[in-house]
Enzyme design. Structure first.
Site, PDB file in Angstrom:
ATOM      1  N   ASP A   1     -10.999   2.219  -3.063  1.00  0.00           N
ATOM      2  CA  ASP A   1     -11.565   1.850  -1.764  1.00  0.00           C
ATOM      3  C   ASP A   1     -13.088   1.893  -1.823  1.00  0.00           C
ATOM      4  O   ASP A   1     -13.752   1.540  -0.852  1.00  0.00           O
ATOM      5  CB  ASP A   1     -11.069   2.810  -0.671  1.00  0.00           C
ATOM      6  CG  ASP A   1      -9.681   2.434  -0.188  1.00  0.00           C
ATOM      7  OD1 ASP A   1      -9.194   1.362  -0.585  1.00  0.00           O
ATOM      8  OD2 ASP A   1      -9.085   3.209   0.563  1.00  0.00           O
TER       9      ASP A   1
ATOM     10  N   ASP B   1       0.828  -1.209   0.000  1.00  0.00           N
ATOM     11  CA  ASP B   1       0.000   0.000   0.000  1.00  0.00           C
ATOM     12  C   ASP B   1       0.862   1.259   0.000  1.00  0.00           C
ATOM     13  O   ASP B   1       2.071   1.207   0.279  1.00  0.00           O
ATOM     14  CB  ASP B   1      -0.884  -0.040   1.265  1.00  0.00           C
ATOM     15  CG  ASP B   1      -2.191   0.703   1.098  1.00  0.00           C
ATOM     16  OD1 ASP B   1      -2.316   1.496   0.154  1.00  0.00           O
ATOM     17  OD2 ASP B   1      -3.091   0.494   1.935  1.00  0.00           O
TER      18      ASP B   1
END
Ligand code: DGJ
Length: 716
Positions: free
Chosen positions: A528, A459
């Protein structure tokens, strides 16, 4: 009397010039040609780019426009390269020196070497043609032998020229949780620029790909266009300059913003590759070309299978312990997934990672949450027959961490100003070799201590602000470039030791989606936002440039009023996964999910490796229809999603593509919820491929909001 010798001289000169004339340099694929010529003054020109042309036409091509425009001389437009020599002279002229080509099966590379007649500067344009996929790439290799460094203020990967009546640009912009929104616009005179200055998490606002259509907007099946993207996980810039004569120059490369580059004598500056495909048949063909190229050449393990995983981020965030995780393993097993992916929150002791304010950088398992360590979790997962994977955000640090305290000089921040945070964190100075070692060792130690660790999610949750690299000292203008190069160095080291390990690229959603990175990653996290309705658009957007096996798509509980079937059907058009609590799943939900995963395993070779056809756009109708067809045309899968249909909608037949007109195909609705039967009028019918492609299927008699169908289409 004097005429004769003059004529003779003229004839002689003409022969000499002809003898020196360089034959056109042809770079071609199955269906497209890029032709360079060398002008009388030895400049390399782009004479043609478009649909494939034959030799007689090539022989008649006139001059074009300079293939790699320089600055400081007669060019008055945006240059591809601008160099200031160490005597302060800001001009550059590039004259043809030589060219050579090499063929390696399907891949042909061509190098065109150019040199300045006054300064010892060489620029080589390196082209690669992927014949079967109709994909080209171009990059520049810049070097010099001046006494001291020269300054580069522009260093594009490519400059492409077009002549058309109109130019239509399709770009994709976004933000967190609303990535890749497609916009088509006509280019007007002047300069349009698509770029990023974000450093890390580069694609946050602007995804780094575009379509450029010539003469009129293109659609899925019609139109002449290029689809382009830059293989660079850092600041990028595409400029589209329409001049006073309506000619267009497209310059693509690293964004030179705040990045003057001091090139030392004999140092080689290699720009990233600009990749583009030519299509005479609309955007659909361009996407299929790129998908094939990506699977064959650009994505790590592009032809390999992908695992179905259960992630815990949306289910638990950072609140979990060993007991909760092992329960989740049980849930994963019950669902039938291959792998459990432990997300953020597993590390930190002095500063436990209980939210996003602390602990980043301290990669030791949290002794309170996970007293038995990672090895225990790997084993517990294995006992249940599933693999175990783990989340990392290796490039970042929270000020509340041991790492920050131990190595304040490892962090990108201005020495004399306040720190500026994004998600309460700072970016590490990757240009520092010690930081590179730290990140490599983090990954290597985890994998050495836990050899069965089967997956990583990498990430990157913030972009750069107040960017200043302590390690670079006075060379701050190299920061953006060196950061990306350093990231690649780390990834190279990891891949040298762990060539096949699946790793997901993530940047707070789709903040990093580029083929420069994808050679190290198997898949990426598009957003997301996992609301299935939104995902129809987001996955549609990414599908223009990325194949389904790279697009991670998870079934979650985010969408309001969306059935489990709808959410599953949407996730099935990517790399299927789950991120959901299953404690409130009914018996039927579990049964449905078990079957869906089994079905997905059967059909995923077609979805992930087949040709994609976007048949009905959610931008144009209140539904989307997407089809994937096997190359050998034996099997296809079709997804239909209704978004927000209204009574006024009339949904006409959907004409299929990619089938064999001479074969018969049986249509069967699959992935039904337990206890339901298909009431679709086309279920179980058999038609010829020709019928399906010319008349089409009447699959939408009544579309209810957020419902969906999956059809299997099998040759009989
Ligand atoms: C951002 C990612 O996009 C999410 O999936 C999740 O991994 C969080 N980061 C964790 O901090």
């Amino acid at each position: 009397m004097i005429r004769f010798p003059v004529l003779l001289l003229a004839a002689f000169t003409c022969i000499r010039l002809q003898a020196q004339r360089i034959a056109p340099i042809v770079i071609e694929t199955q269906n497209a040609s890029l032709v360079l010529t060398v002008s009388g003054n030895q400049r390399v020109q782009q004479a043609y780019l478009g649909k494939k042309i034959n030799q007689p036409i090539i022989d008649k091509l006139g001059g074009g426009r300079e293939a790699y425009l320089t600055a400081g001389m007669e060019n008055q437009f945006e240059p591809a390269i601008r160099m200031v020599h160490n005597d302060g002279n800001p001009s550059l002229e590039l004259r043809y020196v030589s060219h050579s080509s090499q063929t390696n099966g399907n891949v042909i590379t061509t190098d065109v070497v150019m040199r300045d007649p006054v300064y010892p500067v060489d620029v080589t344009l390196h082209y690669t043609a992927y014949k079967a996929e109709d994909v080209f790439s171009c990059q520049a290799i810049i070097k010099h032998q001046e006494k001291k460094p020269v300054m580069l203020t522009q260093y594009a990967s490519s400059m492409l020229h077009f002549n058309a009546d109109e130019y239509w640009l399709t770009q994709f912009h976004g933000d967190w949780a609303r990535e890749v929104n497609m916009v088509d616009e006509k280019l007007t005179h002047g300069i349009k620029s698509l770029d990023s200055k974000l450093g890390a998490r580069t694609n946050f606002y602007q995804t780094q790909f575009f379509f450029l259509s010539l003469n009129k907007p293109s659609d899925e099946n019609n139109g002449e266009l290029i689809a382009g993207t830059l293989n660079w996980t850092g600041n990028f810039q595409f400029t589209f300059e329409v001049d006073q004569r309506n000619a267009l120059r497209v310059r693509s490369g690293i964004n030179p913003y705040a990045s003057e580059y001091y090139l030392a004598p004999n140092e080689i500056f290699t720009t990233p590759e600009m990749v583009f495909t030519w299509s005479s048949n609309g955007k659909g063909q361009a996407s299929r070309n790129l998908h094939r190229w990506a699977r064959n050449y650009a994505v790590l393990d592009g032809k390999g299978e992908r695992m179905v995983l259960l992630n815990n981020w949306e289910a638990t965030h950072t609140s979990f312990d060993e007991k909760r995780l092992t329960e989740l393993f049980d849930e994963g097993k019950k669902l039938g997934v291959d792998l459990f992916l432990l997300d953020d929150g597993w590390f930190g002791n002095t500063f436990p990672r209980n939210d996003d304010k602390t602990g980043l950088g301290d990669w030791q398992p949290d002794k309170t949450k996970l007293p038995s360590g990672i090895g225990y979790l790997v084993n517990e997962a294995e006992k249940r027959g599933i693999h175990f994977g783990i989340w990392l955000e290796p490039e970042m640090v929270n000020p509340k961490s041991d790492l920050y305290k131990a190595h304040p000089d490892w962090i990108l921040k201005l020495p004399n100003r306040e720190e500026n945070y994004g998600r309460n964190q700072l970016v590490l100075d990757l240009t520092n070799p010690k930081v590179q070692d730290f990140i490599y060792n983090l990954v290597n130690d985890l994998l050495t201590q836990n050899p069965k660790l089967a997956y990583i999610k990498w990430d990157c949750n913030r972009s750069m602000t107040n960017a200043y690299a302590p390690y670079l000292k006075e060379k701050q203008s190299h920061l953006y470039i060196e950061y990306t190069r350093s990231l690649y160095k780390i990834l190279e080291r990891i891949r040298a030791k762990y060539p096949k390990l699946p790793i997901m690229l993530c940047a707070g959603g789709g903040g990093r989606t580029d083929y420069g990175a994808m050679k190290y990653f198997t898949e990426f996290w598009p957003s997301d936002n996992t609301d299935a309705l939104e995902r129809i658009f987001i996955q549609w957007g990414y599908s223009y440039f990325f194949p389904a096996n790279t697009i991670s798509a998870h079934v979650t509980s985010m969408g309001k009023n969306q059935s489990l079937k709808f959410r599953t059907d949407v996730a099935m058009m990517g790399r299927l996964g789950y991120d959901i609590r299953t404690n409130n799943f009914t018996k039927e939900d579990i049964e449905f999910t078990n079957n869906a995963i089994k079905t997905y395993k059967q059909i995923s070779p077609v979805i992930q490796q087949g040709d994609q056809y976007r048949l009905v756009s959610p931008y144009e109708e209140d539904r989307a229809v997407v089809m994937y067809a096997e190359e050998k045309k034996e099997k296809a899968i079709l997804f239909q999603y209704f978004t927000t249909p209204r009574r006024k909608n009339i949904f006409t037949n959907v004409k299929l593509q990619g089938l064999d007109g001479g074969k018969n195909y049986r249509i069967r609705e699959i992935n039904l919820y337990p206890g339901t039967k298909s009431n679709n009028p086309e279920n179980d019918k058999t038609y010829s491929g020709e019928y399906l492609m010319s008349i089409g299927l009447n699959i939408a008699p009544r579309g209810l909001a957020m419902t969906s169908n999956v059809f299997e289409i099998i040759a009989q």
